[in-house]
Structures are given as structure tokens and as C-alpha cells.
Motif scaffolding. Structure first.
Motif, short mmCIF file in Angstrom:
data_model
loop_
_atom_site.label_atom_id
_atom_site.label_comp_id
_atom_site.label_asym_id
_atom_site.label_seq_id
_atom_site.Cartn_x
_atom_site.Cartn_y
_atom_site.Cartn_z
N ALA A 43 -13.42 5.15 10.73
CA ALA A 43 -14.04 4.37 9.65
C ALA A 43 -14.25 5.25 8.42
O ALA A 43 -14.06 4.78 7.28
CB ALA A 43 -15.37 3.80 10.12
N THR A 44 -14.61 6.51 8.63
CA THR A 44 -14.80 7.44 7.51
C THR A 44 -13.49 7.66 6.77
O THR A 44 -13.44 7.68 5.54
CB THR A 44 -15.35 8.78 8.01
N VAL A 45 -12.40 7.83 7.53
CA VAL A 45 -11.08 8.01 6.91
C VAL A 45 -10.66 6.74 6.17
O VAL A 45 -10.19 6.78 5.02
CB VAL A 45 -10.02 8.38 7.97
N ARG A 46 -10.85 5.59 6.81
CA ARG A 46 -10.42 4.32 6.21
C ARG A 46 -11.19 4.01 4.93
O ARG A 46 -10.67 3.34 4.04
CB ARG A 46 -10.63 3.17 7.21
N GLU A 47 -12.42 4.52 4.84
CA GLU A 47 -13.25 4.24 3.66
C GLU A 47 -12.58 4.74 2.38
O GLU A 47 -12.72 4.12 1.32
CB GLU A 47 -14.62 4.91 3.83
N GLY A 48 -11.88 5.86 2.49
CA GLY A 48 -11.21 6.39 1.30
C GLY A 48 -9.71 6.22 1.33
O GLY A 48 -8.99 6.84 0.53
N ALA A 49 -9.20 5.39 2.24
CA ALA A 49 -7.75 5.26 2.44
C ALA A 49 -7.03 4.74 1.20
O ALA A 49 -5.87 5.08 0.96
CB ALA A 49 -7.47 4.34 3.63
N SER A 50 -7.70 3.92 0.39
CA SER A 50 -7.05 3.37 -0.81
C SER A 50 -6.66 4.46 -1.80
O SER A 50 -5.79 4.27 -2.64
CB SER A 50 -7.98 2.36 -1.48
N GLU A 51 -7.34 5.60 -1.72
CA GLU A 51 -7.04 6.72 -2.61
C GLU A 51 -6.09 7.72 -1.97
O GLU A 51 -5.89 8.81 -2.51
CB GLU A 51 -8.35 7.42 -3.00
N LEU A 52 -5.54 7.37 -0.81
CA LEU A 52 -4.67 8.28 -0.06
C LEU A 52 -3.32 7.62 0.20
O LEU A 52 -2.98 7.30 1.35
CB LEU A 52 -5.34 8.67 1.26
N PRO A 53 -2.51 7.42 -0.83
CA PRO A 53 -1.22 6.74 -0.64
C PRO A 53 -0.25 7.51 0.25
O PRO A 53 0.65 6.92 0.85
CB PRO A 53 -0.68 6.61 -2.07
N GLY A 54 -0.45 8.84 0.36
CA GLY A 54 0.46 9.64 1.19
C GLY A 54 0.12 9.63 2.67
O GLY A 54 0.90 10.12 3.49
N LEU A 55 -1.05 9.05 3.02
CA LEU A 55 -1.47 9.02 4.43
C LEU A 55 -0.78 7.86 5.15
O LEU A 55 -1.02 6.70 4.83
CB LEU A 55 -2.99 8.88 4.52
N LYS A 56 0.06 8.18 6.12
CA LYS A 56 0.86 7.15 6.80
C LYS A 56 0.26 6.70 8.13
O LYS A 56 0.37 5.53 8.50
CB LYS A 56 2.29 7.69 7.05
N ASP A 57 -0.35 7.62 8.86
CA ASP A 57 -0.83 7.28 10.20
C ASP A 57 -2.24 7.81 10.44
O ASP A 57 -2.58 8.92 10.00
CB ASP A 57 0.09 7.88 11.28
N VAL A 58 -3.05 7.01 11.15
CA VAL A 58 -4.36 7.45 11.64
C VAL A 58 -4.36 7.22 13.14
O VAL A 58 -4.27 6.09 13.61
CB VAL A 58 -5.50 6.66 10.98
N TRP A 59 -4.44 8.31 13.91
CA TRP A 59 -4.36 8.23 15.37
C TRP A 59 -5.74 8.48 15.98
O TRP A 59 -6.36 9.53 15.74
CB TRP A 59 -3.36 9.25 15.90
N LEU A 60 -6.21 7.54 16.78
CA LEU A 60 -7.54 7.60 17.38
C LEU A 60 -7.45 8.20 18.78
O LEU A 60 -6.88 7.59 19.70
CB LEU A 60 -8.14 6.19 17.43
N ILE A 61 -8.03 9.37 18.97
CA ILE A 61 -7.97 10.06 20.26
C ILE A 61 -8.62 9.23 21.36
O ILE A 61 -8.06 9.05 22.44
CB ILE A 61 -8.62 11.45 20.15
N GLU A 62 -9.82 8.71 21.08
CA GLU A 62 -10.52 7.90 22.08
C GLU A 62 -9.85 6.54 22.29
O GLU A 62 -10.17 5.84 23.25
CB GLU A 62 -11.98 7.69 21.65
N GLY A 63 -8.94 6.19 21.43
CA GLY A 63 -8.20 4.93 21.57
C GLY A 63 -6.88 5.08 22.29
O GLY A 63 -6.05 4.16 22.28
N GLY A 64 -6.65 6.26 22.88
CA GLY A 64 -5.42 6.47 23.64
C GLY A 64 -4.24 6.94 22.81
O GLY A 64 -3.08 6.81 23.23
N ALA A 65 -4.52 7.53 21.63
CA ALA A 65 -3.43 7.95 20.74
C ALA A 65 -2.51 8.99 21.36
O ALA A 65 -1.30 8.96 21.15
CB ALA A 65 -4.02 8.47 19.44
N LEU A 66 -3.10 9.93 22.13
CA LEU A 66 -2.26 10.98 22.69
C LEU A 66 -1.27 10.41 23.70
O LEU A 66 -0.10 10.81 23.73
CB LEU A 66 -3.13 12.07 23.34
#
Length: 597
Positions: free
Chosen positions: A130-153
Motif C-alpha cells: 500500500a505504501t508503494v502504491r500510494e506513490g505509484a502514479s509518480e513512478l512510471p518506470g515501476l513495472k512490477d510489485v511482488w508481494l512476498i507474503e502473497g506467494g510472489a517467490l
């Protein structure tokens, strides 16, 4: 200029990178247990083969996701097993890891991701995402957000199933010593944090020369093991992570300070690292427990005996009477303290700020030698460290192999060596300000070298207080002495352009609970206690103790006890518990002004 050098002990080939040991050990000793991870209440073994396979699986997933060599990938998480997997996976994919403190604000996270140009970020928890997504609009180069607790690995491992071993080997081989490994952003007591470029060679050279030289005994004894609980986003814990992997020392992680006590009991490490506040809390907790049991006098005599025994060991050894008294208190007190750390702990490394001479002697007298070291993010963490058997308490030790330390004409500590960073990310001007034409890195710390090459740090250039009378005062030594009192949480010395030196003091909320019970103040809140005459008298004792170490012109003439604590959560401390002086001065300006009315 006075300087002291120690020759290189371990020469690291220019072709080496941080992933080599992980894959080589898995080939040679696939069944060797290299880590333990906590699953529920149990510690589960992780073999060299299993660790390599997990690192490789995530690395292949990164390749499949489009991460290219040299790309930056951020990592925002507490200290846990998955951090180390992801860290080495990023390196194995040929990419550059960018650690972010899990306590960072949305603005800080946005700045680090945008400044580093990270194209992806691993986050541990929903709150981090949520902290990352809060500023995501200012991060056009950010392509992926992987959640460790969500099984990303697991998802990345499945995604990379079609990536061949040869492709991964090529990615690993594409990185050599001179290539960038990580961009570590300073925790920042002032202004925006700067990104420090650290290469594979910076970290490997440091790790292998520290482990092969001054601290070799910690990483070669049978049954060696270490518990990491400091933030891995900080370079101090990060270099220890690398040392532990390089040496095959059994490694375990603890995500929060609340878990440290139980996990010490369960994992029983032989080695620990911490910041001074951790060791202060251990001492204070032991003293409070003794007070609750009506054994304050016994504890204090035992503590004095431990300190006296350690001091005597530094000057030729204790006499018979002191040895006998020490042996008695070992059965009554010291053994219980060691048992509280699991019973196997015999050494620790402290860094980040000054430990304090009395505390260092106390722990050595108890049977846990705390080895104080010193360095900065720009020096890949350590530049000097004390060693077992030659621990000069009160100093931060000698340069480790391959390092030269010098003292400039103004007292500033200067450093040379292969561990010096590659410069600040996107900030050549700032780099030029700290690395001179002769190759010396200007640390900003003030210090002294003794004839044997041991370094003592006496303050920071930028933190020196100059009173209205023109007296230069280093605040850190005074603050360290005050903070050693069991009831004190933090202390900040003030007095710049003022007629005398003063201090702001905050109280330790946990320590106050026992004090309130013992002194009949069970209903009192922090606001009431901050002006309680008995509390103020206790703080006065701490201030008097600090004042005995300096000249009259440097002594604290007045202090005020704040009715709130300052913390990382309140925005007044960095994640490594350094005081943000500018923020404190801004938020408590009226309390400071009141000291001079």
C-alpha cells in the motif's frame, strides 16, 4: 597527517561476484545446513542445495519477468529468510538490489524507487504494498510489485521454469567485481537520503578480509551460528549477511525486536550483532529485573565486579580477590544473563554509534565480548573493528586488512581501501565533495589514532556545537553517558550559539512500568512522570555522570525531560536509532528556548 595501514589479507579476484559461493557450496556440500528459518515455533533447516535452488528459482523468474543485467530491483521487508533469498536472486539475475527500510514513508519509498530507477520492487506485507502504491502514479518506470507474503517467490519460480540453467549461468557470469551490486540509501538524519553505489568487489573484499582476519574466530569455531535482527536495509546487517554466507556460518533471522528474546533462546547463536541501544536495553532489563526481585544491591555489586575484572584483564589480569569475587557472581548473576541469550553466545559486534566503555567492560566481564567497530554506508559498513583477544574497549579497533585510516589536520577521519564505495547514485557533485584527488574518503567523523593503530571516534563534524562563547562541544559522548541510565530513552545535547550547553531527555516507557510499581506511581502517565521530582533527580544523576567526563565549559547546565518519547515512528529517529537533530530542534523549539529564558 597521522595514518595507519593494515595489509590486504585476502585478495579477491576481479572476476568474482557475490553469487559464486552460494552455487559453489551447493555443488560441493549440498546437504550442509547453512540456515534455519522459523516456521511457527520450530526452526527448520535449510541446506546449501535448498538455498541455491530457491535463489535460482526466483532469479529465473526475474529473468522471465524481463529484468535485465544492471536493472535495479527494490526490496522492502523486515529481516527474514526471504530477504536473503531475494537479495541473492537479484544478484544471480545480474541485477542490482535497492533495499528500503520497511518503516519508510510513502514519500521516502517514492524517492528511492524513482531516484534509483527501479523497475520492480519486492514488498513483504500488504501494508508495504500500500505504501508503494500510494506513490505509484509518480513512478512510471515501476513495472512490477511482488508481494512476498502473497506467494510472489513461488509465483516467480513457476514463471521462470522455462529459463534454462545455462541462461542463469550466463547472467551470473555477466557480473564481475567492478559491477554494481546494490544501491544503499543512507538512513539520513538530514535531507533526502543519498544512494551509495556498492560493487560486488566492495562487499566481497570487505567480507572476506573481515572474516579471514580480525573476526576469523567468530566464523571458524565449531557450531558457529548467528541471529540477524537488525534491518537488512542497513549496510551493517547487510555486510554481516554476506560474511555469514561466505563463511558457511549458520544463519537465522528475526523480523522484530519483540522476537529477539524468544529467538535467542530457541536458536542459541554463538554470535550477534547490534547497535548500542540493544546492549543498553539488555543491561537495563537485567537491572530492572533485579530491582523487582529486591536484588538491586547484589546486581550493582556484580556489575561493578564485571567491569573491574574486565578492566584488570586489559592491564595484566585480575588479582586473586577479584577473581574469586568474579567467580561467585558468575554463578549468581552472569550465568543467568548468558542463559537469557541462549547460553551459547560468547561474542557480539556493535556499530552505528558509541557503545560506551563501562558497557563494553560489563559484557566482557559477564562472558559476552562485545567487539566495537566503525564505518559508514560509503565504506561498505566497517573500516575498523576490535578483535577477540585484542579488544581495546573504548575504541573502535584497528583498520581491517586492506584499509588505511588517516587523521586530517582538522581531526577528520579519512579512509582508503577497496571497500570505499563507487560514488553516490546520480550525484557526482556530492561524490567529489567526499573523495579527494588523493583517493581519501572524508568520513565527516572526528577521531584519534593511538600509537597502536586503534581508532577512537569523538564526534561528527556537522554535529559539533559551538556555544556563544566559542567553545566547541561534541554532543555524542555526553548523550551516550546520559542514555546509559535505565530510565532514559534518548538524549540530545543543544547549545549552538547559546550561552551554555543544555539537553533534551526522553524517558524509556518500558523501564518506567517497573519504576512506577516500585515507587507507588501506578496510575501516573508520561506527562506526570516527566516532571516527577524523583524522576528528574534520576535524570540529574545521569547528567552529572556525563558532566564528569568533560571540562566545565562543555558541561550540561540545564536539561528538560520531554513528556513524550521520540522514536522512529514519530519521525525523530532513523531506522538505526540515530537522532534526527534538525527534526527534534524544529518540533521541540519552544522547549529548547525555555531552557535559555
Amino acid at each position: 597527517m597521522r595514518e595507519y595501514s593494515v595489509p590486504v589479507l585476502v585478495d579477491v579476484p576481479s572476476s568474482a561476484n557475490l553469487t559464486d559461493t552460494v552455487f559453489r557450496r551447493a555443488e560441493q556440500e549440498p546437504g550442509a545446513v547453512v540456515m534455519r528459518r522459523k516456521l511457527g515455533d520450530d526452526w527448520s533447516a535449510v541446506t546449501a542445495g535448498e538455498f541455491r535452488d530457491q535463489v535460482a528459482g526466483v532469479a529465473k523468474g526475474l529473468v522471465a519477468a524481463g529484468v535485465e543485467p544492471g536493472d535495479r530491483v527494490a526490496l522492502m521487508s523486515r529481516t527474514r529468510y526471504e530477504w536473503t533469498v531475494v537479495d541473492y536472486a537479484i544478484w544471480s539475475a545480474g541485477a542490482v538490489s535497492v533495499p528500503i527500510y520497511e518503516s519508510s514513508s510513502a514519500g521516502q519509498v517514492s524517492w528511492i524507487i524513482s531516484d534509483s530507477g527501479a523497475k520492480a520492487v519486492f514488498v513483504e506485507l500488504d501494508a508495504h504494498e500500500a505504501t508503494v502504491r500510494e506513490g505509484a502514479s509518480e513512478l512510471p518506470g515501476l513495472k512490477d510489485v511482488w508481494l512476498i507474503e502473497g506467494g510472489a517467490l513461488e509465483e516467480l519460480t513457476a514463471r521462470g521454469a522455462e529459463v534454462s540453467d545455462d541462461t542463469l549461468a550466463d547472467r551470473r557470469a555477466s557480473r564481475q567485481g567492478a559491477d554494481l551490486a546494490t544501491v544503499v540509501y543512507t538512513s539520513g538524519t538530514t535531507g533526502r537520503p543519498k544512494g551509495c553505489r556498492l560493487t560486488h568487489d566492495n562487499l566481497l573484499f570487505t567480507a572476506r578480509n573481515v572474516a579471514g582476519g580480525p573476526l576469523e574466530r567468530l566464523f571458524t569455531v565449531d557450531g558457529r551460528s548467528a541471529l540477524l535482527f537488525l534491518p537488512l536495509a542497513h549496510v551493517f546487517a547487510r555486510i554481516i549477511e554476506v560474511v555469514l554466507v561466505e563463511t558457511g556460518t549458520l544463519l537465522a533471522h528475526t523480523p522484530t525486536m519483540k522476537n529477539v528474546g524468544p529467538d535467542l533462546q530457541g536458536f542459541r547463536p554463538t554470535f550477534l550483532l547490534g547497535v548500542p541501544r540493544v546492549f543498553e536495553k539488555v543491561y537495563n532489563t537485567a537491572e530492572q529485573k533485579a530491582a523487582a526481585e529486591g536484588k538491586t544491591k547484589i546486581f550493582r555489586v556484580a556489575a561493578d565486579t564485571a567491569v573491574a575484572w574486565s578492566r584488570a584483564e586489559s592491564t595484566g589480569g585480575a588479582g586473586l580477590a577479584l577473581r574469586l569475587r568474579h567467580r561467585v557472581f558468575d554463578r549468581l548473576v552472569y550465568r543467568k544473563l548468558r542463559a537469557a541469550t541462549g547460553g551459547s553466545l560468547w561474542a557480539a559486534v556493535s556499530g552505528g554509534s558509541a557503545l560506551g566503555e563501562r558497557l563494553g567492560h560489563f559484557f566482557r566481564g559477564v562472558g559476552i565480548e562485545v567487539l566495537e567497530g566503525w564505518g559508514l554506508t560509503e565504506t561498505s559498513a566497517p573500516s575498523s573493528v576490535n578483535i577477540p583477544g585484542a579488544n581495546k574497549i573504548g575504541t573502535v579497533g584497528k583498520p581491517f586488512p586492506g584499509v588505511t585510516i588517516g587523521i586530517g589536520e582538522d581531526g577528520e577521519v579519512l579512509v582508503k581501501g577497496r571497500h570505499i564505495f563507487d560514488g553516490y547514485w546520480n550525484n557526482d557533485e556530492a561524490t567529489a565533495e567526499v573523495i579527494d584527488e588523493a583517493g581519501w574518503f572524508h568520513t565527516g567523523d572526528i577521531g584519534e589514532l593511538d600509537p597502536d593503530g586503534y581508532l577512537s571516534i569523538t564526534g561528527r563534524k556537522k554535529e559539533l556545537i559551538v556555544t556563544a562563547a566559542g567553545k566547541n562541544v561534541a554532543p555524542a559522548p555526553l548523550e551516550d553517558r546520559i542514555r546509559a541510565h535505565p530510565l532514559v530513552s534518548q538524549a540530545m545535547v543543544v547549545g549552538d550559539d547559546r550561552p551554555f550547553v543544555a539537553a533534551l531527555v526522553t524517558l524509556d516507557v518500558e523501564a518506567l512500568e517497573q519504576w512506577k510499581t516500585a515507587h507507588g506511581r501506578t496510575g501516573a502517565d508520561l506527562a506526570a512522570l516527566s516532571s516527577d521530582p524523583e524522576i528528574v533527580a534520576e535524570v540529574q544523576k545521569a547528567v552529572d555522570d556525563a558532566n564528569r567526563t568533560v571540562s566545565r565549559a562543555e558541561q550540561i547546565k540545564k536539561f528538560t525531560v520531554l513528556d513524550v518519547d521520540i522514536s522512529e515512528e514519530s519521525g525523530h529517529l532513523t531506522p538505526t536509532l540515530k537522532v534526527k537533530r534538525g527534526v527534534v530542534m524544529r518540533d521541540f523549539a519552544e522547549r529548547v528556548n525555555s531552557l535559555y529564558r
